[in-house]
Design an enzyme around this catalytic site. Structure first.
Site, PDB file in Angstrom:
ATOM      1  N   TYR A  40      39.580  40.871  43.372  1.00  0.00           N
ATOM      2  CA  TYR A  40      40.131  40.519  42.067  1.00  0.00           C
ATOM      3  C   TYR A  40      41.763  39.761  42.454  1.00  0.00           C
ATOM      4  O   TYR A  40      42.232  38.945  41.809  1.00  0.00           O
ATOM      5  CB  TYR A  40      40.742  41.762  41.283  1.00  0.00           C
ATOM      6  CG  TYR A  40      39.519  42.468  40.655  1.00  0.00           C
ATOM      7  CD1 TYR A  40      38.131  42.035  40.822  1.00  0.00           C
ATOM      8  CD2 TYR A  40      39.709  43.533  39.847  1.00  0.00           C
ATOM      9  CE1 TYR A  40      37.162  42.687  40.287  1.00  0.00           C
ATOM     10  CE2 TYR A  40      38.657  44.319  39.436  1.00  0.00           C
ATOM     11  CZ  TYR A  40      37.286  43.689  39.534  1.00  0.00           C
ATOM     12  OH  TYR A  40      36.330  44.516  39.046  1.00  0.00           O
ATOM     13  N   HIS A  98      31.819  47.446  46.450  1.00  0.00           N
ATOM     14  CA  HIS A  98      31.819  46.800  45.205  1.00  0.00           C
ATOM     15  C   HIS A  98      30.455  46.178  44.912  1.00  0.00           C
ATOM     16  O   HIS A  98      30.123  46.143  43.535  1.00  0.00           O
ATOM     17  CB  HIS A  98      32.892  45.488  45.456  1.00  0.00           C
ATOM     18  CG  HIS A  98      33.228  44.929  44.072  1.00  0.00           C
ATOM     19  ND1 HIS A  98      34.511  44.358  44.100  1.00  0.00           N
ATOM     20  CD2 HIS A  98      32.643  44.910  42.866  1.00  0.00           C
ATOM     21  CE1 HIS A  98      34.525  43.897  42.699  1.00  0.00           C
ATOM     22  NE2 HIS A  98      33.563  44.306  41.889  1.00  0.00           N
TER      23      HIS A  98
END
Length: 267
Positions: A40, A98
């Site tokens: 991110y 992830h």
């Protein structure tokens, strides 16, 4: 904080000042669960917002995720150390893989023990996965053993209820964390959701979050607007009827939004 709050504040796509402001506002409003990820690009802002808040670190449940480029044994732990530095903390409450690797360039047998080693060292309180299919989650459980994988974070909302994955997680004692609960706003425009919201005199977003909670899903909506952040938190006071839940159950339509080129073959 040891157990994960069902409602958290997500930070996907929130960069720079927007990420900082969203986390700071969320904490001030009463959120105690913050979700970020290496990819991110906002771990520093998230960490600074937590540090600048008046909330003790131990009262915040903090999640981050290891990106696929860091799965190799020599990169895994150093990448998490970097996350810890950026987040300005000496431990992470929940560390996730992830995405699973589609090509197994780095096998699970290599990177999952690295994940568990971080938990065993005390740098991480809980470990889990994200976007894993049932077959992949089953393999991960075989590698790490029962009770190690805390959650599987997957896309879940009224238009993608992901029953096969949810059922498999529940059967194996793995918490379901549903991301993108509003499907980028698509479900907020739904006539059924809007009608239920009108009946309860609440917002469509609060209806969706109440549906998530009553299904015992953890969820992590994100917002940059104080009014929306506070409204999301107040969804905890909304209770849907059995009839409401049944109506929302009929909205499932396999409306998947997160499916990049490296995604697995979904269940």
């Amino acid at each position: 904080m040891n157990s994960i709050p069902l409602l958290g504040a997500g930070t996907y796509r929130l960069k720079d000042g927007a990420g900082y402001d969203s986390v700071k506002t969320s904490l001030e409003a009463g959120f105690r669960h913050i979700d970020t990820a290496q990819i991110y690009g906002n771990e520093e802002e998230v960490g600074q917002a937590i540090a600048d808040s008046s909330i003790p670190r131990e009262d915040v449940f903090l999640t981050t995720k290891v990106w696929i480029d860091n799965f190799a044994k020599e990169k895994f732990a150093p990448s998490v150390q970097e996350s810890l530095q950026k987040l300005k903390t000496d431990y992470i409450d929940l560390l996730l893989i992830h995405w699973p690797l589609k090509d197994d360039e780095v096998p699970m047998e290599e990177y999952l023990p690295e994940l568990k080693a971080l938990k065993d060292s005390g740098l991480v309180r809980h470990i889990g996965v994200s976007n894993f299919t049932n077959a992949q989650l089953g393999k991960a459980i075989d590698i790490l053993g029962d009770g190690e994988i805390y959650t599987n974070q997957v896309e879940v909302h009224p238009y993608l209820q992901n029953h096969k994955v949810v059922d498999f997680c529940e059967a194996n004692g793995v918490i379901v964390t549903g991301y993108m609960p509003f499907a980028y706003g698509d479900v907020l425009q739904d006539e059924t959701i809007q009608a239920i919201a009108k009946e309860h005199d609440v917002s469509p977003a609060q209806v969706v979050l109440a549906w998530m909670r009553q299904n015992e899903f953890v969820t992590i909506p994100s917002s940059t607007k104080k009014a929306n952040i506070e409204s999301n938190l107040h969804s905890e006071k909304v209770t849907l009827t059995e009839s409401d839940m049944e109506k929302i159950a009929t909205l499932d339509r396999d409306h998947r939004l997160a499916s990049p080129s490296f995604a697995p073959d979904w269940d």
